[in-house]
Design a protein around this motif. Structure first.
Motif, mmCIF file in Angstrom:
data_model
loop_
_atom_site.group_PDB
_atom_site.id
_atom_site.type_symbol
_atom_site.label_atom_id
_atom_site.label_comp_id
_atom_site.label_asym_id
_atom_site.label_seq_id
_atom_site.Cartn_x
_atom_site.Cartn_y
_atom_site.Cartn_z
ATOM 1 N N HIS A 161 0.708 -1.326 0.070
ATOM 2 C CA HIS A 161 0.108 0.149 0.187
ATOM 3 C C HIS A 161 0.985 1.382 0.009
ATOM 4 C CE1 HIS A 161 -3.770 -2.138 0.119
ATOM 5 N NE2 HIS A 161 -3.444 -2.703 1.269
ATOM 6 N N VAL A 162 1.990 1.191 0.754
ATOM 7 C CA VAL A 162 2.864 2.414 0.530
ATOM 8 C C VAL A 162 3.340 2.732 -0.683
ATOM 9 C CG1 VAL A 162 5.272 3.453 1.318
ATOM 10 C CG2 VAL A 162 3.631 2.138 2.964
ATOM 11 N N ALA A 163 4.006 1.523 -1.611
ATOM 12 C CA ALA A 163 4.149 1.757 -2.754
ATOM 13 C C ALA A 163 3.264 2.125 -3.888
ATOM 14 C CB ALA A 163 4.690 0.279 -3.217
ATOM 15 N N VAL A 164 2.142 1.643 -3.647
ATOM 16 C CA VAL A 164 0.670 2.222 -4.426
ATOM 17 C C VAL A 164 0.460 3.770 -4.164
ATOM 18 C CG1 VAL A 164 -1.563 2.152 -4.952
ATOM 19 C CG2 VAL A 164 -0.320 -0.090 -4.683
ATOM 20 N N VAL A 165 0.596 4.199 -2.794
ATOM 21 C CA VAL A 165 0.466 5.687 -2.551
ATOM 22 C C VAL A 165 1.517 6.290 -3.212
ATOM 23 C CG1 VAL A 165 0.524 7.250 -0.682
ATOM 24 C CG2 VAL A 165 -0.995 5.168 -0.486
ATOM 25 N N LYS A 166 2.718 5.815 -3.305
ATOM 26 C CA LYS A 166 3.857 6.649 -3.752
ATOM 27 C C LYS A 166 3.717 6.572 -5.497
ATOM 28 C CE LYS A 166 7.820 6.484 -1.838
ATOM 29 N NZ LYS A 166 7.890 7.969 -1.591
ATOM 30 N N GLY A 167 3.063 5.628 -5.866
ATOM 31 C CA GLY A 167 2.836 5.553 -7.489
ATOM 32 C C GLY A 167 4.021 4.809 -8.187
ATOM 33 N N THR A 168 4.801 4.064 -7.377
ATOM 34 C CA THR A 168 5.766 3.115 -7.926
ATOM 35 C C THR A 168 5.244 2.025 -8.710
ATOM 36 O OG1 THR A 168 6.162 1.643 -6.146
ATOM 37 C CG2 THR A 168 7.584 3.974 -6.417
ATOM 38 N N ASP A 169 6.339 1.227 -9.662
ATOM 39 C CA ASP A 169 5.681 0.016 -10.227
ATOM 40 C C ASP A 169 5.959 -0.947 -9.401
ATOM 41 O OD1 ASP A 169 5.575 -2.060 -12.218
ATOM 42 O OD2 ASP A 169 6.734 -1.087 -13.622
ATOM 43 N N VAL A 170 4.847 -1.542 -8.927
ATOM 44 C CA VAL A 170 4.577 -2.392 -7.759
ATOM 45 C C VAL A 170 5.214 -3.895 -8.111
ATOM 46 C CG1 VAL A 170 3.122 -3.756 -6.234
ATOM 47 C CG2 VAL A 170 2.658 -1.351 -6.473
ATOM 48 N N ASP A 171 4.799 -4.278 -9.280
ATOM 49 C CA ASP A 171 5.231 -5.620 -9.795
ATOM 50 C C ASP A 171 6.280 -5.720 -10.306
ATOM 51 O OD1 ASP A 171 2.662 -6.817 -8.852
ATOM 52 O OD2 ASP A 171 1.739 -6.430 -10.917
#
Length: 450
Positions: free
Chosen positions: A428-438
């Protein structure tokens, strides 16, 4: 290699890193492993070090040494040809987090004896483990943290000395190996080059080799004396989630069966711990119910430049894994520490801008010491995100900035289950920051180079 003007020729060479040839109808394929080829064909030939192969649409020819042609077995792989999409999930990582109750159940069912309900491991593996003067556990990255958890189990429950090492360091140490020893290698892909080279060193030192892998028919499996499979299925997200928890689950089964075989625990204790393992899939589903709550906390932690993770005992490796996950996909600097080590230096980092994630269930034998470390952190202005059970959350509610209260779980299986909230937090932190999760920057799913 491909060539201009030659549209019916590929040439491949294998040295160190994996290479496989897939056989189709009027078409041929070259790839790194069986998962990559699974959607295209089930007929696969695995090359060996030093092999050179010429591939046309009609077939493949393999050569060694001075262009001497050799035959390599063409086998029908057991790998599924269908790799599912993301389905209703925004990312493969979230889908794979939510698959954990099912794949942990599949993994457990492969070890649970259908008539007795006890954990069942092949006798040749248990004999090698119980007769060994020392177990050596070797892996890289997330799999190394699975080995760290297993060290607690093998030493506390089975009473067998354990050494753990990262493969990239171990292979260059020229470590002396005990006579009659066994080395356990853990790898999602079964192709990690450092792990494979460490395995080869241990074989040269007459160690028995047990591999724990997720990818069927991998190089590490083929070069081992024994193999156990984690039944996580294909893991697409680069940051490991379900592969990690099935690795810990497999190691838990292995440690418990070894302890029972060795007679280092009573039958009642073995039954109690086996029962706790059998309930893990159901409890894991309950842990996932805190997803929305963790999302709200993640929105506040996402602004931090640094995050610390604390844990004790078998939950210390989960703190390390949580920090690794946050670094991998959100690019926030994070470090995991044994909670008791905070006062030996890292506590100097604590201020109101450094969130501290504490993994501290109340039924852990070291909870009171954890509580003391948390209070020390708060006294220095730190903001604590407590991941605990309800009793732990209630006792520390005055000092916790945020908390998630799970159901009470047996301390033996706590590392498997508490991996889930730290995975959700990093996601969720990564999604909030807008990074490429996968597919986070600079990372690969299978590290087949040094």
């Amino acid at each position: 290699m491909i060539f201009t003007g030659e549209d019916n020729l590929m040439i491949g060479c294998r040295q160190g890193t994996p290479l496989a040839v897939g056989y189709g109808e009027g078409e041929m394929f070259v790839a790194s492993d069986s998962y990559a080829l699974a959607p295209l064909t089930k007929k696969i030939c695995f090359l060996e070090d030093g092999d050179r192969v010429t591939v046309t649409r009609e077939g493949a020819r393999v050569y060694i040494n001075d262009n001497q042609e050799v035959k390599r077995e063409i086998r029908t792989t057991a790998q599924s040809g269908a790799i599912a999409g993301k389905g209703e999930y925004d990312h493969f990582m979230l889908k794979e987090i939510y698959e954990q109750p099912a794949v942990i159940s599949d993994t457990l069912n492969s070890f649970i004896h259908p008539s007795t309900g006890h954990i069942s491991i092949p006798d040749d593996i248990l004999n090698a483990l119980t007769s060994a003067p020392r177990i050596t556990l070797i892996a890289c990255g997330t799999a190394y943290y699975a080995c760290m958890v297993a060290k607690y189990w093998f030493e506390q429950i089975a009473r067998i000395p354990c050494e753990i090492d990262v493969a990239s360091e171990f292979r260059y140490r020229e470590a002396p190996m005990p006579e009659g020893g066994i080395a356990v290698f853990v790898s999602q892909s079964g192709e990690t080059l450092d792990t494979l080279e460490a395995l080869r060193y241990c074989k040269s030192q007459d160690q028995k080799i047990l591999s724990i892998v997720n990818t069927i028919e991998s190089t590490i499996e083929r070069e081992s004396h024994f193999v156990l499979h984690t039944l996580a299925g294909p893991e697409i997200g680069v940051a490991s989630t379900k592969a990690f928890t099935t690795q810990i689950t497999t190691l838990a089964c292995l440690a418990l069966a070894t302890a029972h075989k060795k007679g280092s625990i009573t039958d009642d204790k073995e039954q109690e711990m086996a029962e706790a393992l059998r309930h893990v899939p159901t409890v894991a589903a309950d842990f996932l119910n805190h997803d929305a709550q963790i999302l709200e906390i993640a929105k506040q932690i996402a602004t931090a430049r640094d995050v610390l993770y604390l844990g004790r005992g078998s939950l210390y490796p989960i703190a390390l894994e949580g920090a690794l996950k946050l670094k991998e996909i959100s690019y926030i600097h994070a470090e995991g520490y044994a909670a008791g080590e905070m006062k030996h230096g890292p506590i100097a980092l604590i201020d109101e801008n450094v969130p501290v994630v504490c993994i501290a269930p109340a039924n852990d034998p070291l909870f009171e010491k954890n509580a003391s470390n948390i209070q020390e952190t708060v006294a220095r202005g730190g903001k604590v995100f407590l991941i605990s059970d309800q009793k732990g959350a209630d006792s520390l509610k005055e000092v916790s900035t945020w908390s998630v209260a799970t159901g009470e779980v047996h301390p033996f299986v706590a590392p498997i289950l508490y991996a889930i909230p730290v995975q959700l937090l990093s996601y969720h932190v990564a999604v909030v920051k807008g990074t490429d999760v996968d597919q986070p920057r600079n990372l690969a799913k299978s590290v087949t180079v040094e």
